[in-house]
Design an enzyme around this catalytic site. Structure first.
Site, PDB file in Angstrom:
ATOM      1  N   LYS A   1       0.879  -1.176   0.000  1.00  0.00           N
ATOM      2  CA  LYS A   1       0.000   0.000   0.000  1.00  0.00           C
ATOM      3  C   LYS A   1       0.918   1.227   0.000  1.00  0.00           C
ATOM      4  O   LYS A   1       1.047   1.956   0.993  1.00  0.00           O
ATOM      5  CB  LYS A   1      -0.943  -0.014   1.196  1.00  0.00           C
ATOM      6  N   ALA A   2       1.567   1.404  -1.119  1.00  0.00           N
ATOM      7  CA  ALA A   2       2.587   2.428  -1.290  1.00  0.00           C
ATOM      8  C   ALA A   2       2.009   3.653  -1.986  1.00  0.00           C
ATOM      9  O   ALA A   2       1.138   3.546  -2.853  1.00  0.00           O
ATOM     10  CB  ALA A   2       3.748   1.871  -2.116  1.00  0.00           C
TER      11      ALA A   2
END
Length: 299
Positions: free
Chosen positions: A159-160
């Site tokens: 979840k960048a």
């Protein structure tokens, strides 16, 4: 809405609560220039962060995928979140947790950078994610022009921050075209998700949802699957080509921010929300879950 850099309150920043205005970072920060940054969004219901342990675990996993480790353990981040929610007096709100590489070096390689972490929270106003009547009227979606990359080409399981630039551009274009959000395809041309939420269809009493081959493992998606299992609703997980939108009799998005959000239109195909029993049961089941009236395992 008040801009986020002009708000007051307290934010947990690298181990301590600081004034909102003091939670800053330098413009030459690696996380800003090279997207070495991960985050989590957590809903607060009745003053309690929902599925906090799961979100903290995913934050750590996301960081490791981007080749860095968090400076604080799960227990410390759990206590930090509770402290921020209490400090801000949040009853129904949202927590944003971030971790990023620091400013020691501005190069692609970042082995010697520090790692920083923050936790902020705020009350969620009505209409924050979608119109206030979206649960009754549904939202409209259009297929975006960019595709989610294959897991062979990008760290799609993190979840960048960098993985969301496709979503930002796609949603901007959807809004300009008169839609509420965009659907994204994968490298093979199948549905993946919306710009910040997972996608489900209903057809003849059965749920259908894309695989997570090219995206993160959704925590709310796992809740929906668990609710469906509890309710005896069959669910098929597999590749869904764009033509499936016309074969389905309903659709909805799910995510931490949007919860369960019915879809009334995908492109030129419209759905009747009124008689969709599967959708109704999922919405009711999720409300029971977040209010603590039932317990559903997502693991």
């Amino acid at each position: 809405m008040i801009p986020f850099d002009q708000r007051t309150g307290r934010i947990w920043y690298d181990g301590a609560l600081v004034d909102w205005a003091d939670a800053t970072l330098h413009v030459l920060t690696h996380g800003l220039h090279y997207a070495s940054s991960v985050f989590e969004g957590i809903r607060v219901y009745g003053g309690s962060p929902f599925l906090l342990e799961e979100h903290i675990a995913r934050l750590g996993a996301s960081a490791r995928i981007l080749d860095f480790d968090l400076e604080y353990g799960a227990g410390e981040l759990h206590e930090a979140t509770l402290a921020v929610v209490a400090e801000e007096g949040i009853t129904e709100g949202y927590v944003r947790m971030n971790a990023w590489r620091g400013s020691e070096i501005i190069q692609t390689a970042a082995l010697r950078t520090s790692v920083h972490t923050s936790v902020a929270a705020w009350e969620l106003p009505e209409g924050y994610y979608a119109a206030t009547d979206a649960l009754e009227k549904g939202i409209s979606l259009v297929t975006g022009r960019y595709r989610r990359p294959s897991p062979e080409y990008a760290p799609v399981k993190s979840k960048a921050a960098g993985n969301y630039m496709i979503g930002t551009v796609s949603k901007n274009e959807a809004l300009r075209a008169g839609f509420d959000d965009a659907l994204l395809l994968d490298d093979r041309g199948n549905f993946v998700e919306a710009t910040g939420a997972h996608l489900f269809f209903t057809r003849n009493g059965v749920l259908h949802t894309p695989t997570t081959r090219c995206t993160i493992e959704g925590i709310t998606r796992a809740c929906v699957l668990a609710i469906a299992e509890r309710e005896g609703i069959a669910c098929v997980v597999g590749d869904l080509p764009p033509a499936f939108a016309g074969e389905a009799d309903g659709a909805f998005l799910c995510g931490t921010a949007c919860e369960i959000l019915p879809v009334s239109r995908i492109g030129d195909h419209y759905y009747d929300l009124g008689g969709n029993d599967v959708l109704r049961r999922i919405v009711a089941g999720y409300r029971e879950l977040v209010e603590g009236r039932v317990d559903v395992s997502t693991r």
